[in-house]
Every structure is written in structure tokens, then in C-alpha cells.
Write a protein that holds these residues in place. Structure first.
Motif, PDB file in Angstrom:
ATOM      1  N   UNK A 477       0.814  -1.217   0.000  1.00 53.19           N
ATOM      2  CA  UNK A 477       0.000   0.000   0.000  1.00 53.19           C
ATOM      3  C   UNK A 477       0.843   1.262   0.000  1.00 53.19           C
ATOM      4  N   UNK A 478       2.023   1.210   0.593  1.00 58.56           N
ATOM      5  CA  UNK A 478       2.830   2.423   0.746  1.00 58.56           C
ATOM      6  C   UNK A 478       4.114   2.365  -0.059  1.00 58.56           C
ATOM      7  N   UNK A 479       4.171   1.490  -1.049  1.00 58.70           N
ATOM      8  CA  UNK A 479       5.306   1.474  -1.974  1.00 58.70           C
ATOM      9  C   UNK A 479       4.985   2.416  -3.127  1.00 58.70           C
ATOM     10  N   UNK A 480       5.611   3.569  -3.117  1.00 55.76           N
ATOM     11  CA  UNK A 480       5.322   4.616  -4.091  1.00 55.76           C
ATOM     12  C   UNK A 480       6.622   5.113  -4.706  1.00 55.76           C
ATOM     13  N   UNK A 481       6.550   5.601  -5.932  1.00 53.07           N
ATOM     14  CA  UNK A 481       7.708   6.210  -6.578  1.00 53.07           C
ATOM     15  C   UNK A 481       8.150   7.432  -5.768  1.00 53.07           C
ATOM     16  N   UNK A 482       9.421   7.492  -5.473  1.00 45.48           N
ATOM     17  CA  UNK A 482       9.951   8.590  -4.679  1.00 45.48           C
ATOM     18  C   UNK A 482      10.278   8.210  -3.246  1.00 45.48           C
ATOM     19  N   UNK A 483       9.769   7.064  -2.782  1.00 43.38           N
ATOM     20  CA  UNK A 483      10.086   6.644  -1.416  1.00 43.38           C
ATOM     21  C   UNK A 483      11.562   6.267  -1.297  1.00 43.38           C
ATOM     22  N   UNK A 484      12.111   6.527  -0.125  1.00 45.06           N
ATOM     23  CA  UNK A 484      13.536   6.316   0.094  1.00 45.06           C
ATOM     24  C   UNK A 484      13.760   5.121   1.018  1.00 45.06           C
ATOM     25  N   UNK A 485      14.856   4.450   0.786  1.00 40.15           N
ATOM     26  CA  UNK A 485      15.284   3.344   1.626  1.00 40.15           C
ATOM     27  C   UNK A 485      16.800   3.278   1.649  1.00 40.15           C
ATOM     28  N   UNK A 486      17.314   2.189   2.175  1.00 42.06           N
ATOM     29  CA  UNK A 486      18.764   1.978   2.243  1.00 42.06           C
ATOM     30  C   UNK A 486      19.072   0.618   1.626  1.00 42.06           C
ATOM     31  N   UNK A 487      20.044   0.617   0.734  1.00 36.66           N
ATOM     32  CA  UNK A 487      20.479  -0.614   0.074  1.00 36.66           C
ATOM     33  C   UNK A 487      21.876  -0.973   0.565  1.00 36.66           C
ATOM     34  N   UNK A 488      22.043  -2.213   1.026  1.00 33.75           N
ATOM     35  CA  UNK A 488      23.345  -2.719   1.467  1.00 33.75           C
ATOM     36  C   UNK A 488      23.851  -3.690   0.410  1.00 33.75           C
ATOM     37  N   UNK A 489      25.032  -3.382  -0.165  1.00 29.89           N
ATOM     38  CA  UNK A 489      25.591  -4.290  -1.169  1.00 29.89           C
ATOM     39  C   UNK A 489      26.238  -5.479  -0.475  1.00 29.89           C
ATOM     40  N   UNK A 490      26.793  -6.394  -1.269  1.00 24.78           N
ATOM     41  CA  UNK A 490      27.323  -7.632  -0.707  1.00 24.78           C
ATOM     42  C   UNK A 490      28.577  -7.396   0.136  1.00 24.78           C
ATOM     43  N   UNK A 491      29.209  -6.235  -0.031  1.00 22.19           N
ATOM     44  CA  UNK A 491      30.375  -5.893   0.774  1.00 22.19           C
ATOM     45  C   UNK A 491      29.994  -5.163   2.057  1.00 22.19           C
ATOM     46  N   UNK A 492      28.689  -4.923   2.266  1.00 24.59           N
ATOM     47  CA  UNK A 492      28.230  -4.251   3.472  1.00 24.59           C
ATOM     48  C   UNK A 492      28.158  -2.745   3.355  1.00 24.59           C
ATOM     49  N   UNK A 493      28.430  -2.178   2.188  1.00 28.60           N
ATOM     50  CA  UNK A 493      28.356  -0.733   2.006  1.00 28.60           C
ATOM     51  C   UNK A 493      26.895  -0.307   1.867  1.00 28.60           C
ATOM     52  N   UNK A 494      26.544   0.789   2.515  1.00 30.98           N
ATOM     53  CA  UNK A 494      25.162   1.265   2.456  1.00 30.98           C
ATOM     54  C   UNK A 494      25.018   2.350   1.386  1.00 30.98           C
ATOM     55  N   UNK A 495      23.926   2.268   0.622  1.00 25.56           N
ATOM     56  CA  UNK A 495      23.618   3.209  -0.451  1.00 25.56           C
ATOM     57  C   UNK A 495      22.239   3.828  -0.195  1.00 25.56           C
ATOM     58  N   UNK A 496      22.107   5.099  -0.492  1.00 24.77           N
ATOM     59  CA  UNK A 496      20.787   5.731  -0.472  1.00 24.77           C
ATOM     60  C   UNK A 496      20.012   5.258  -1.693  1.00 24.77           C
ATOM     61  N   UNK A 497      18.821   4.729  -1.469  1.00 25.18           N
ATOM     62  CA  UNK A 497      18.016   4.153  -2.552  1.00 25.18           C
ATOM     63  C   UNK A 497      16.689   4.887  -2.647  1.00 25.18           C
ATOM     64  N   UNK A 498      16.287   5.214  -3.871  1.00 25.67           N
ATOM     65  CA  UNK A 498      15.018   5.897  -4.136  1.00 25.67           C
ATOM     66  C   UNK A 498      14.267   5.150  -5.228  1.00 25.67           C
ATOM     67  N   UNK A 499      13.016   4.828  -4.972  1.00 29.25           N
ATOM     68  CA  UNK A 499      12.210   4.119  -5.962  1.00 29.25           C
ATOM     69  C   UNK A 499      11.962   5.032  -7.157  1.00 29.25           C
ATOM     70  N   UNK A 500      12.288   4.541  -8.353  1.00 29.52           N
ATOM     71  CA  UNK A 500      12.099   5.327  -9.575  1.00 29.52           C
ATOM     72  C   UNK A 500      11.026   4.744 -10.492  1.00 29.52           C
ATOM     73  N   UNK A 501      10.725   3.463 -10.338  1.00 28.69           N
ATOM     74  CA  UNK A 501       9.740   2.822 -11.208  1.00 28.69           C
ATOM     75  C   UNK A 501       9.203   1.591 -10.499  1.00 28.69           C
ATOM     76  N   UNK A 502       7.905   1.314 -10.705  1.00 28.35           N
ATOM     77  CA  UNK A 502       7.266   0.179 -10.050  1.00 28.35           C
ATOM     78  C   UNK A 502       6.504  -0.636 -11.086  1.00 28.35           C
ATOM     79  N   UNK A 503       6.633  -1.955 -11.003  1.00 29.26           N
ATOM     80  CA  UNK A 503       5.806  -2.890 -11.783  1.00 29.26           C
ATOM     81  C   UNK A 503       4.931  -3.621 -10.779  1.00 29.26           C
TER      82      UNK A 503
END
Length: 718
Positions: A477-503
């Protein structure tokens, strides 16, 4: 030939081969490729050592295909005594594991011993990947590293040779060395000195030219001066001959007034008149050499007169006839031919003195010797590279097979090669994330996976990457384009993540059950908000109009306006409408009560009528939910369907849960008042009791006076 006995396991809706031993690796080429999960994968954009993938990618097209992987396994098996070491996953190669009965195996064994001796560890029985890489790094830093190239930076004691190598590389190109630095190879060296000798031969031919000028330098200067003006002089005499043939041609062949007028419109310089005739056109006239010349050609004609005309025709020659011009060209033709025969090369115009200095310096022999010395190390370098390849294969082959022939790592939740990391967003973690290059093109194919996908743009310290995350459980219900989260890669580095497109696709049957009601409530909220906004705008406009009228109307006129009375007809119409609506509601409720014991079934049917289609569509899509299109869109060639069922989906997208042993304090100082909830609950309880009483469900619990009287039949009526 006896068929190899494979073991299979069931995962993702397909039978997948279990690869555990060195014998499995040795027989991988015998496995029917229809049973492989993937047939190709990219060498970049996946979580795997790209150096190992590059060693397997024989055609260097950026993709690993099944035949290349089979060939890598077969090569590694051929180098070891027992293929079981290839299943160890270790980067330490035991010397006893290498074969000594084959030429290549013996060469690798000898090179491993040589690396240990050079490292001061002679007698040890194992060589590591770090040992080989350190040897290659030190070899690459040496002037003679076995790549057949000369790096000018590694010749500090020979500045003249270093400068010559740099010159050859600039003119004839360079090649990347094993150390990553550009260097000069034998082909460039040979081409340079071949051109130098060609220029030397040309200079020697100049001694034999048959120009009438005896001194070669004077003949060359005369021929060059003639070349500079030959086309223009020939043009002048052609015009004079044509004017002599027909006097009417004199005017058209000379510059016109209009041409000079057009020329005068711009800024005049020395080259502005270069296209005009060399001198004034006179029928059959001679060419002036000192006066009356086109200003743009004055300097060139002066050089022509001093270097060609004066030595051949005399210094007092001020004009040149057509006959003299023809004779002059014939006399200098041999010199022109010799100049035209100058070898075309990257060296350009090289003086004879420089040519002789290069050939007599011995630089060519020194450079050839240096290249030969470097080439002596080629075999050691090749063996070291193959040794590194074997150790990498011992460490990585089994893991690659678990991410290519089967997806064991993915289904064992050990982190598959295609999984980029974990996305934390909307109170859950999504482990099925894949790197994407172009979200638009990726979504075209990935949409066939029937999975709820969120494309995210990730940023970290100025770096950017795009991923797609699969939400396979929980509400959306609350997954919308523009929402922000945090992505952790396999090395443990954190990235700022923003939804740009939804299927959008269903994540569960439960989510599909509540979807129609949520959509209905959202529609009501939107309509109420629109009506409220329109009513508010109307009231505001009416108040503004009334206020303006009161301001502009005189006080007496305002007092004379009669008070508006209530329209009785309107009140009656409202009453009739409310009565009709209540009658309809009572009728519907009465019919519903008349169903008696069938009321629960009717309620169930109503719920199924509303939620059933949504649940059916969700069930069909969830059965088709697959990993294949997501990876296909990223460059993989997935051979199986790789279904993502509900159980696997719940493990890939996990919602937040309070730890089992955590203490919870349920008192919320900011909770909303619950009086409304109690009233709603009480009303629901009253309705439920009334329904139970109407359906005779509680007659046995009530006094006789409160029980329903049994209906009196017609036969017993008085």
C-alpha cells in the motif's frame, strides 16, 4: 560407455543437478544442457570475481557461455592428479596435486617451485594465489617482464634510448604491457628503422639526379620553388593562349568589376586575392616576375625567380615567356620526380644527417637485444599466468557451477551471484535484488516475471548504480515512486536508494483479498475529498460575493431586503427523499433477515463476489511468478522456469518482527481514544444478539416469555 550417475534436487519448480565433488566437475560436459539452469551469464554486474570470469571468457565478449565453462572445467581437471581438489574452494594449491606426467602440468609444477625459490621459501609443498600474484606483480615491475615490450620508463640509465623509444611509440603506436603500461614492441621498432633506411636510400638517389643544376641542394631548392607556383603559372599561360586564340575571351578570363566589388565587401588580407590570376591577362603576353604580380603570390614568385629562374635563365630575367616556361619545366622535371619519390612514412621530412646519426648510433641493435632479453621471460610469465588461472579455478569453479548449472547458492540462501545485496524499505528487507543497466529496457522483459518489482536509483559518495528489488511478501500500500530506503551491497556498504519505477503484481492471496476493499475506501476518500474541496470553494466564493454586495449596497437598501423564509416545498421534498432511502434500507435489511440460517452463507457469497476475482487473478499470477525474466533482462540466459512460490517469496521479503524474548510495553501515550471503538463494538454485539434471537439460536437460553412463539398452523387454529 557407462553413463555418469548424477544427483538432482527439486527447487524452483525444476530438477537441478547437485554438484558436490570433483568427479561432478570432471563430468560436467556430459550433462545434458537442457538440464542446466542457465546457459549464459554476463561477466560484469554480478557478485563474482571478474578476474576469474575473464579467464573463462575465451572470446572476450563479456559473457560466459556453457561451452566456455565446460572447457574451463576440462582444462582444470587435466592439470591435477585428483579432480577432487577442484571442489575444495581453497586458494592454496598443493604441489602434489599438480600432474608431472604431462608437459603443461610439469611446466606448472616447475614454475610453482621457481616462485617459491624466488620468494625464499624453497622446500615448501604448497603455493598460494597470493604468492603467484606477488610474483607476477614483481615481474611486471621489472624492465624485462616477458611481455616482449620495452617501456621507456624502465630504462632510466639510457636516456637517449628512452627518448628514442618514446618517439617510436608516438609515431608507430604502442601496446599495453603485462604491467598495464604502454610499451614498444618489435613490429614498431622494425617499421621505424625500415622507414629510416628508405629515407636514406632516397637521399642516395638524389646524388644521381639529372637536373641541369649540378649542386643537389640548389636543384632541390629550385624544384621546390617550382612546385609551389607551377599550377598558378600554368594557369596564367593557359589564359594568355586562350586570349590569343580569341580576343573575345580576354574580358571573361580577367577579373570582373563585380568580382572586385564582392571581394571588397570583406576584410582584405594577403590571401584574399589568391584565387585571382597570377598577373594581368594579355593575349600572348609574358609573365612578369618582379612587378604587376598578384599580391597573394609575390613571395612565392620571388623565391621561384631567385632559386629557379635566375640560376637557369640569368639574374636579369624579369619576364618569362611561354617557351621559357616550358624549357624551365623540362630542365627541373628530374628533380621534381625525385622529390615526388620521397618515401611516405610517419617520419615526415627527415634530414640526411639525422638519418645517418640514427643508423650509425647502434640504437637499433641495442633495442633489438633488449626485446630479445625480455622475450626470454615470456615462458615463465605464461606459466605463472596459467598457475594463477588454475588456483583461481580451484577456488571458484564449484561456486560458479552452483550459480550457473544449478542455483544451489540461491535456494540454500547463501547469496547467489546475481543477488546484488539487500534493500531495506517500507518495514521489510528484500534479498532478491539485481543490478540493472537500463531500467526502462529491463522492465520490458522483467515484467513477465509476474513479480512486484521496484526499480531504485542508488547513490553513495558520488557513485551511482541502479537495482531492481522484488517484493514477494507483505502489503504494497505504501510502496510509491519517490520513497527512500537503504540498500546494502554484498560488501556491506550502504547506499541511499530511491524508488524510480514500479511494476505492480500481487504479493500474496491475502493481499489480493483486501485489495478491492482498500481500493473502494480509497475511491470514497478521493470522492469525499473532491466534493469537500468543491463545496469549500463554493462556500468561499459565495461568502466573498455576499461580503462584496454588503459593502457596495447602501444601508437603507440592506434594511429593506426582506428576510428569506424557509421553502416548505423544499423541506417536504427532503423528507420524502429521506423516507424513500430509509424504506429501501429497511427493505434490504428485511430481505436479508428473512434468509434465516442462510445469512452466513450469504455473507460468505458477498465476500467471495467482491474478493473472489482479485484472489483468483492473484492465485494465477503467483503460480506464474518466476525468477527467469528478471535475470534474462540482465543478460542471463535462463534455461529453467525458476518459480518463486509463496514459501520462497516469504523468505526473500521479510517484514519487521519484534524479537521473541523482547519485553514489550503496550501502553502508548499517543494512542487515539478508543471510545469510538467501544461504541462500534457494542452496536455490533447488539446486532449480533438480535440476529441470533431472530434465528431462534438462543431460545433455549431465554425465559419462555422472551422466546419466539411457534407459528400456529391453519389446522389447529380456532
Amino acid at each position: 560407455m557407462q553413463q555418469y550417475a548424477w544427483q538432482f534436487f527439486r527447487a524452483g519448480g525444476v530438477d537441478q543437478v547437485s554438484i558436490r565433488t570433483g568427479q561432478d566437475i570432471a563430468h560436467i560436459g556430459e550433462l545434458d544442457q537442457k538440464l542446466w539452469v542457465a546457459l549464459a551469464c554476463p561477466t560484469r554486474g554480478i557478485e563474482f570475481d571478474s578476474a576469474t570470469l575473464d579467464l573463462i571468457d575465451l572470446d572476450k565478449d563479456g559473457r560466459i557461455r556453457a561451452p566456455e565453462l565446460v572447457q574451463a572445467c576440462q582444462w582444470a581437471v587435466a592439470q591435477v592428479v585428483d579432480p577432487e581438489v577442484l571442489a575444495s574452494g581453497s586458494d592454496v594449491l598443493q604441489m602434489a596435486s599438480l600432474r608431472s606426467d604431462t608437459e603443461e602440468g610439469a611446466a606448472l609444477l616447475a614454475e610453482a617451485g621457481r616462485i617459491l625459490r624466488l620468494a625464499g621459501r624453497a622446500g615448501e609443498t604448497a603455493v598460494t594465489l597470493a604468492d603467484v600474484q606477488q610474483r607476477l606483480a614483481s615481474l611486471h615491475a621489472m624492465p624485462f617482464n616477458g611481455d616482449g615490450l620495452i617501456n621507456p620508463l624502465t630504462l632510466p640509465d639510457a636516456p637517449a634510448l628512452s627518448a628514442l623509444v618514446s618517439r617510436i611509440m608516438a609515431l608507430y603506436g604502442s601496446a599495453p604491457g603485462s604491467d598495464g603500461q604502454p610499451g614498444m614492441g618489435r613490429p614498431a621498432l622494425d617499421a621505424f628503422f625500415a622507414d629510416v633506411r628508405a629515407i636514406q636510400a632516397w637521399h642516395e638517389q638524389g646524388q644521381e639526379h639529372r637536373c641541369v643544376l649540378t649542386q643537389r641542394e640548389q636543384a632541390v631548392a629550385a624544384a621546390q620553388a617550382l612546385n609551389a607556383v607551377q599550377a598558378k603559372v600554368e594557369d596564367f599561360f593557359a589564359r594568355t593562349r586562350l586570349a590569343a586564340f580569341d580576343a573575345k575571351a580576354l574580358v571573361p578570363l580577367s577579373p570582373s568589376v563585380e568580382g572586385y566589388a564582392a571581394l571588397g565587401q570583406g576584410l582584405l588580407g594577403s590571401d584574399s586575392a589568391a584565387a585571382l590570376p597570377l598577373a594581368s591577362i594579355v593575349a600572348g603576353g609574358d609573365l612578369p616576375l618582379t612587378q604587376g604580380l598578384n599580391p597573394a603570390w609575390t613571395q612565392a614568385m620571388q623565391a621561384f625567380r631567385s632559386q629557379a629562374v635566375a640560376p637557369l635563365l640569368g639574374a636579369d630575367t624579369h619576364t618569362l615567356s611561354a617557351a621559357q616556361w616550358d624549357a624551365l619545366q623540362a630542365q627541373l622535371a628530374p628533380c621534381q620526380a625525385w622529390l615526388a619519390a620521397y618515401p611516405a612514412s610517419q617520419l615526415g621530412d627527415m634530414p640526411l644527417a639525422e638519418v645517418q646519426a640514427l643508423l650509425e648510433s647502434g640504437a637499433e641493435a641495442q633495442l633489438q637485444q633488449l626485446i630479445a632479453h625480455d622475450e626470454d621471460e615470456i615462458q615463465h610469465s605464461l606459466h605463472a599466468v596459467r598457475l594463477e588461472k588454475l588456483i583461481r579455478f580451484q577456488r571458484d569453479l564449484l561456486k560458479l557451477l552452483h550459480n550457473f548449472v544449478s542455483f544451489s547458492d540461491f535456494y540454500r540462501r547463501e547469496g547467489a551471484a546475481f543477488q546484488a545485496g539487500t534493500l531495506f524499505l517500507d518495514g521489510r528487507s528484500c534479498e532478491l535484488t539485481v543490478d540493472v543497466g537500463d531500467a526502462a529496457s529491463h522492465a520490458t522483459l522483467a515484467g513477465l516475471a509476474k513479480v512486484y518489482l521496484a526499480y531504485c536509483d542508488c547513490r553513495r559518495n558520488g557513485q551511482k548504480r541502479s537495482i531492481v528489488a522484488a517484493f514477494t511478501a507483505g502489503d504494497v500500500d505504501f510502496l510509491l515512486v519517490g520513497r527512500n530506503g537503504v540498500f546494502y551491497d554484498r560488501q556491506g556498504n550502504d547506499w541511499d536508494a530511491t524508488i524510480s519505477k514500479i511494476i505492480e503484481n500481487p504479493t500474496s492471496i491475502g493481499q489480493a483479498f483486501s485489495a478491492p476493499y482498500k481500493k473502494f475506501l480509497r475511491m470514497i476518500e478521493e470522492q469525499v475529498a473532491k466534493r469537500a474541496a468543491a463545496q469549500d470553494a463554493g462556500v468561499t466564493a459565495g461568502l466573498a460575493t455576499q461580503a462584496q454586495t454588503l459593502v457596495n449596497t447602501p444601508a437603507a437598501a440592506v434594511a429593506a431586503v426582506p428576510a428569506r423564509k424557509t421553502d416548505v416545498g423544499t423541506v417536504a421534498a427532503i423528507g420524502v427523499a429521506l423516507g424513500s432511502l430509509s424504506a429501501v434500507a429497511v427493505g434490504i435489511f428485511g430481505k436479508f433477515i428473512e434468509l434465516g440460517p442462510w445469512i452466513p452463507i450469504a455473507l460468505l457469497g458477498l465476500v467471495l463476489a467482491i474478493s473472489g476475482p482479485s484472489m483468483l487473478i492473484a492465485w494465477l499470477k503467483l503460480r506464474q511468478r518466476s525468477l527467469g525474466p528478471i535475470l534474462d533482462a540482465s543478460g542471463w540466459a535462463i534455461n529453467g522456469r525458476m518459480n518463486i512460490n509463496l514459501r520462497l517469496g516469504r523468505s526473500l521479503s521479510q517484514t519487521a518482527k519484534v524479537p521473541a524474548k523482547a519485553a514489550r510495553m503496550l501502553a502508548d501515550p499517543y494512542a487515539d481514544p478508543r471510545s469510538g471503538r467501544w461504541i462500534a463494538g457494542a452496536l455490533a454485539l447488539v446486532l449480533l444478539l438480535a440476529l441470533a434471537w431472530r434465528l431462534h439460536w438462543v431460545d433455549g437460553l431465554l425465559p419462555t416469555a422472551w422466546q419466539h412463539m411457534a407459528p400456529v398452523s391453519a389446522a389447529t387454529a380456532p
